[in-house]
Design a protein around this motif. Structure first.
Motif, PDB file in Angstrom:
ATOM      1  N   GLU A   6       0.857  -1.186   0.000  1.00  0.00           N
ATOM      2  CA  GLU A   6       0.000   0.000   0.000  1.00  0.00           C
ATOM      3  C   GLU A   6       0.894   1.237   0.000  1.00  0.00           C
ATOM      4  N   ARG A   7       0.805   1.997  -1.077  1.00  0.00           N
ATOM      5  CA  ARG A   7       1.624   3.204  -1.173  1.00  0.00           C
ATOM      6  C   ARG A   7       0.945   4.356  -0.449  1.00  0.00           C
ATOM      7  N   GLY A  29      -8.168   2.383  -0.123  1.00  0.00           N
ATOM      8  CA  GLY A  29      -8.159   3.176  -1.340  1.00  0.00           C
ATOM      9  C   GLY A  29      -9.150   4.322  -1.318  1.00  0.00           C
ATOM     10  N   VAL A 154      -1.235  -5.700 -10.322  1.00  0.00           N
ATOM     11  CA  VAL A 154      -1.254  -4.237 -10.240  1.00  0.00           C
ATOM     12  C   VAL A 154      -2.700  -3.799 -10.037  1.00  0.00           C
ATOM     13  N   THR A 156      -3.671  -0.397  -8.709  1.00  0.00           N
ATOM     14  CA  THR A 156      -3.383   0.944  -8.196  1.00  0.00           C
ATOM     15  C   THR A 156      -4.525   1.927  -8.392  1.00  0.00           C
ATOM     16  N   SER A 302      -0.996   6.991 -10.895  1.00  0.00           N
ATOM     17  CA  SER A 302      -0.643   5.871 -10.018  1.00  0.00           C
ATOM     18  C   SER A 302       0.278   4.863 -10.691  1.00  0.00           C
ATOM     19  N   LEU A 303       0.362   4.893 -12.020  1.00  0.00           N
ATOM     20  CA  LEU A 303       1.177   3.900 -12.731  1.00  0.00           C
ATOM     21  C   LEU A 303       2.545   4.421 -13.151  1.00  0.00           C
ATOM     22  N   LEU A 306       5.827   3.514 -11.236  1.00  0.00           N
ATOM     23  CA  LEU A 306       6.163   2.101 -10.979  1.00  0.00           C
ATOM     24  C   LEU A 306       7.259   1.567 -11.882  1.00  0.00           C
ATOM     25  N   CYS A 341      -7.207   0.399 -13.308  1.00  0.00           N
ATOM     26  CA  CYS A 341      -5.944   0.507 -14.042  1.00  0.00           C
ATOM     27  C   CYS A 341      -5.777  -0.614 -15.063  1.00  0.00           C
TER      28      CYS A 341
END
Length: 614
Positions: A6-7, A29, A154, A156, A302-303, A306, A341
């Protein structure tokens, strides 16, 4: 073992921190923390404000705004308690890491900048009574960690879109701007911005016309009362839905005092003397003390951090990770994506419930052998906008039905609630001129194709139709299912009954087993005749396909009408075309319809009419 990463956003203007600057560590989220949960809590208080507001001096917008914020914080806190990281991290096969940053370094390796687990798992914490949020007592330490895995998922999500040009011009003009995240996420700093801006400022402009704009626009109108002037600027209201739902949305927003500038786009934010204005593409200006951007969501933010290219993962800013129907990356077979995503998830179906569904099925497809895998996206996702009353739909829209079957190739019935028994008994309690239920079904088989609804229980009605869609039920099945009278679902039952009994085969379905058999034979014969006509007359099939495309375009486009009182209404091109007198007047240059001025769409309508003969 499974590792959940979890970012934690620390540099974002919408990120949440404690008073000491320690980031809040929680899961869930957007849905839990900044969208579904807090927005519905605000809607609840806004509904109270609309029903209880009076002219007393102490009944101010400040009171309702603060009550809405406290209730939203309390609701988020309770949901967070059920989704606490300590409970998740205590699982025997699941690990949880909160990270400040993470990215791929190779096909099977990621670099994580992890927060010390003791800050959320072992260390005693204190609870803020105002926000109902657990806060760490000390600043967490961050350590680097590298992990390897055979497979990655993924998930996100997506972030609100911020138009760069408008953000820059808003900064230059000194106009504060927000998104749903910065308005709804629990935070002391955000509460200060909310109170100081939306209460003292008299003009709030929402840019965009989707579900978020409708929900926030109505809530602000109800909470702000006469202290707040709310405007929505958009080319169209909920443009992905049918015109009948758009019309209901416009009526709902008008009833609560929201100003609508439809058919227009915000081009600039300017300052003239002491006035701050939003300049539209038709040179109209709208006063703006505050902007709320409701222009959709994008997975790009959000991508992009990465470093997906290092793992061989292809993705685009608009659609997200490029995956197949199994949600498996087309360029990196060890990687799956789900939710907002994932490119395979249609934008219209990017809903909270569908994100959970795709996440489960992506994990299933990743873990099971190939012969047990199946497509991961659900074909029938309910689409609900939580205004009051609710707006909801599912299955094929009118546009999709027309495109596939033609305007006369399927059965459709929309019935207004006004004039029904339930509307009569609740007429003093609520407005019923915008509420309705609509059902669409195949002409021969009667199989249900889709539905639309506006009403206090529109979401529950659509849930029932989704059950029918998943099990491929027809209108006769729905008509045989008794519904309580006078429930909200009773109108759906009456519509199904009307559609089921309009043909001989439908009438025979209610005449016992022999009648049902005869009805089935009639439908089989009708299907055979329809197939033979299409095979023997291919030129006719091509002409019908071309006509269906033309009709489908007309069903999605609308003339924007404005009355002398300033109220906005919509009239679809298809409905205007069916009125011969109105069509002739518009083609000949008239700019009015039913006494209302046509502000947008007349020239495009004339071009669309000209296309009919081509």
């Amino acid at each position: 073992r499974t590792l959940l990463i979890e970012r934690v956003e620390t540099n974002s203007p919408t990120s949440s921190t404690t008073a000491s600057g320690v980031p809040e560590l929680h899961v869930g989220g957007d849905c839990t923390n900044a969208a579904c949960v807090p927005s519905k809590a605000v809607r609840s208080i806004a509904r109270m404000a609309a029903s209880l507001r009076n002219d007393q001096t102490n009944d101010t917008s400040s009171k309702w705004m603060k009550l809405a914020r406290r209730h939203a914080n309390d609701a988020v806190g309770k949901v967070r308690a059920r989704e606490s990281p300590a409970r998740i991290g205590a699982g025997p096969t699941l690990d949880l890491e909160f990270v400040e940053d993470c990215h791929f370094t190779s096909f099977h390796e990621m670099k994580l900048m992890c927060y010390d687990n003791s800050t959320w798992l072992d260390e005693p914490a204190e609870t803020d009574n105002d926000s109902q949020m657990t806060k760490s007592k000390s600043t967490p330490t961050i350590e680097e960690r590298r992990i390897t895995s055979k497979k990655f998922l993924v998930a996100t999500g997506a972030s609100p879109v911020l138009p760069i040009d408008l953000v820059q011009s808003a900064n230059q003009a000194g106009v504060p701007y927000f998104t749903y995240r910065s308005l709804l996420r629990p935070s002391d700093g955000v509460e200060m911005m909310l109170n100081n801006t939306l209460i003292s400022g008299s003009n709030v402009v929402l840019v965009g016309g989707g579900a978020t704009a409708c929900e926030l626009g109505q809530a602000m109108c109800r909470l702000g009362g006469n202290d707040l002037n709310v405007s929505i600027v958009a080319p169209a209201i909920i443009p992905t839905e049918d015109v009948v739902l758009q019309q209901s949305a416009i009526k709902i927003l008008h009833q609560d005092g929201c100003n609508l500038y439809l058919g227009s786009r915000a081009m600039d934010v300017i300052k003239r003397g002491e006035d701050r204005l939003v300049l539209l593409d038709d040179n109209v200006t709208v006063p703006a003390d505050c902007l709320v951007f409701c222009m959709g969501r994008s997975p790009e933010e959000s991508l992009k951090s990465l470093n997906l290219d290092r793992a061989g993962i292809f993705w685009t800013a608009d659609k997200g990770v490029t995956v197949n129907s199994y949600l498996r990356s087309t360029t990196a077979p060890h990687v799956y994506a789900s939710g907002d995503c994932a490119s395979a998830v249609p934008k219209r179906d990017r809903r909270a419930i569908h994100a959970g569904w795709t996440g489960f099925n992506a994990v299933r497809n990743a873990m099971l052998p190939w012969f047990l895998r199946s497509p991961a996206c659900h074909p029938n996702v309910p689409r609900v906008i939580y205004t009051d009353p609710e707006l909801a739909s599912c299955g094929m829209s009118e546009n999709e039905c027309i495109r596939k079957y033609g305007a006369d190739g399927y059965d459709s019935l929309n019935v207004r609630e006004e004039g029904t028994d339930r509307a009569d008994v609740e007429g003093k309690e609520r407005q019923t001129d915008a509420t309705f239920v609509g059902l669409r079904a195949e002409k021969i088989s009667g199989r249900i194709l889709g539905a639309s609804a506006c009403g206090p229980a529109a979401a529950e009605i659509i849930n029932e139709v989704c059950l029918a869609l998943v099990n491929r039920l027809n209108v006769r099945d729905l008509a045989r299912t008794l519904h309580s009278y006078p429930s909200h679902g009773y109108l759906l039952y009456r519509i199904a009954m009307a559609l089921a009994t309009q043909t001989m085969s439908g009438l025979l379905a209610g005449c016992g087993s022999v009648g049902r058999l005869l009805g089935a034979q009639i439908r089989i014969l009708a299907r055979i005749l329809s197939m033979l006509r299409c095979r023997w007359l291919p030129w006719r099939r091509q002409a019908r396909r071309k006509l269906s495309e033309w009709q489908a375009y007309g069903s999605t486009k609308s003339l924007v009408l404005q009355s002398g009182a300033g109220e906005v209404a919509l009239l679809s091109y298809l409905d205007a075309y069916s009125n011969d007198t109105l069509k002739e007047l518009l083609v000949n240059g008239d700019k009015t319809a039913f006494g209302d001025e046509i502000t947008h769409g007349r020239e495009d309508f004339v071009n669309w009419v000209d296309m009919c003969g081509q």
